[in-house]
Write a protein that holds these residues in place. Sequence first.
Motif, short mmCIF file in Angstrom:
data_model
loop_
_atom_site.label_atom_id
_atom_site.label_comp_id
_atom_site.label_asym_id
_atom_site.label_seq_id
_atom_site.Cartn_x
_atom_site.Cartn_y
_atom_site.Cartn_z
N THR A 1 113.24 6.07 43.33
CA THR A 1 113.47 5.45 42.01
C THR A 1 112.21 4.80 41.45
O THR A 1 112.16 4.48 40.26
N GLN A 2 111.17 4.64 42.27
CA GLN A 2 109.95 3.95 41.82
C GLN A 2 108.96 4.89 41.13
O GLN A 2 107.96 4.43 40.59
N ASN A 3 109.23 6.19 41.15
CA ASN A 3 108.38 7.18 40.46
C ASN A 3 106.90 7.03 40.83
O ASN A 3 106.04 6.90 39.95
N LEU A 4 106.61 7.07 42.10
CA LEU A 4 105.24 6.89 42.59
C LEU A 4 104.49 8.21 42.75
O LEU A 4 103.32 8.20 43.13
N GLY A 5 105.15 9.33 42.51
CA GLY A 5 104.49 10.62 42.63
C GLY A 5 104.34 11.10 44.06
O GLY A 5 103.56 12.02 44.32
N VAL A 6 105.07 10.51 45.00
CA VAL A 6 105.00 10.91 46.40
C VAL A 6 105.96 12.07 46.65
O VAL A 6 106.91 12.28 45.90
N SER A 7 105.67 12.85 47.70
CA SER A 7 106.54 13.99 48.00
C SER A 7 106.83 14.05 49.50
O SER A 7 106.13 13.43 50.31
N GLN B 1 95.80 6.41 47.40
CA GLN B 1 95.95 5.31 48.35
C GLN B 1 96.88 4.24 47.78
O GLN B 1 97.70 3.67 48.49
N ALA B 2 96.78 3.99 46.48
CA ALA B 2 97.65 2.99 45.84
C ALA B 2 99.11 3.37 45.97
O ALA B 2 99.96 2.53 46.27
N ALA B 3 99.43 4.65 45.77
CA ALA B 3 100.83 5.09 45.91
C ALA B 3 101.31 4.92 47.35
O ALA B 3 102.43 4.48 47.59
N LYS B 4 100.44 5.24 48.31
CA LYS B 4 100.80 5.06 49.72
C LYS B 4 101.08 3.58 50.02
O LYS B 4 102.05 3.24 50.69
N GLU B 5 100.23 2.71 49.50
CA GLU B 5 100.41 1.27 49.72
C GLU B 5 101.68 0.77 49.05
O GLU B 5 102.39 -0.08 49.60
N LYS B 6 102.01 1.29 47.89
CA LYS B 6 103.24 0.89 47.21
C LYS B 6 104.47 1.35 48.00
O LYS B 6 105.48 0.64 48.04
N CYS C 1 107.52 -0.85 49.24
CA CYS C 1 108.92 -0.48 48.99
C CYS C 1 109.74 -0.56 50.27
O CYS C 1 110.88 -1.02 50.26
N CYS C 2 109.17 -0.11 51.36
CA CYS C 2 109.87 -0.15 52.64
C CYS C 2 109.98 -1.56 53.19
O CYS C 2 111.03 -1.96 53.69
N GLY C 3 108.91 -2.31 53.12
CA GLY C 3 108.86 -3.62 53.77
C GLY C 3 109.51 -4.75 53.01
O GLY C 3 110.01 -5.69 53.62
N ASN C 4 109.51 -4.67 51.69
CA ASN C 4 110.12 -5.74 50.89
C ASN C 4 111.61 -5.45 50.70
O ASN C 4 112.15 -5.54 49.61
N VAL C 5 112.25 -5.09 51.80
CA VAL C 5 113.69 -4.81 51.86
C VAL C 5 114.28 -5.70 52.95
O VAL C 5 113.72 -5.80 54.04
N SER C 6 115.38 -6.33 52.64
CA SER C 6 116.06 -7.17 53.62
C SER C 6 116.39 -6.36 54.86
O SER C 6 116.80 -5.20 54.76
N SER C 7 116.21 -6.91 56.02
CA SER C 7 116.46 -6.32 57.35
C SER C 7 115.29 -5.51 57.88
O SER C 7 115.37 -4.98 58.98
#
Length: 154
Positions: free
Chosen positions: A43-49, A69-74, A78-84
């Motif tokens: 949903t973040q439209n980062l252009g990753v595949s 690199q910016a997309a990878k860092e984002k 996205c993964c880490g700023n999630v509860s649990s």
Amino acid sequence: MGLFSFIKEAGEKLFGGKDAAAATAPQDLNAAAGAAIEKYIGTQNLGVSDVKVAFDAGKVTVTGVAPTQAAKEKVTLCCGNVSSVSDVTNDMTVTNPEPEAKYYDVVSGDTLSGISKKMYGDANKYMTIFEANKPMLSDPNKIYPGQKLRIPAL
């Protein structure tokens, strides 16, 4: 890129609740959590595949291809700023490598301008931090303690 640690109790609540109660085995919970994080990244439209997320007891491993690199860092954020989620290992490849950004852990009382002053020596560069964390940040005034932010080089 290595292993990144996050505050497990902070962040978006993407899974758990009634889904957790309906799961019959821990591997079902892990698969559901991984799928929820994959969907969030999409949903973040980062252009990753080719993104694949494995979740196991608070630890996330993500693979795929990022255009920058910016997309990878984002994706890491996205993964880490999630509860649990407590730890993220980002094993994505980058099509166009560039220098890695720094990271900053938000504490109570922080503002983007205050973080900008600490990191760049200029409070007015806060929009650089905001832009570097979009689309995860929708408003420069909405950050929370425990959140991890990208701090790009100027």
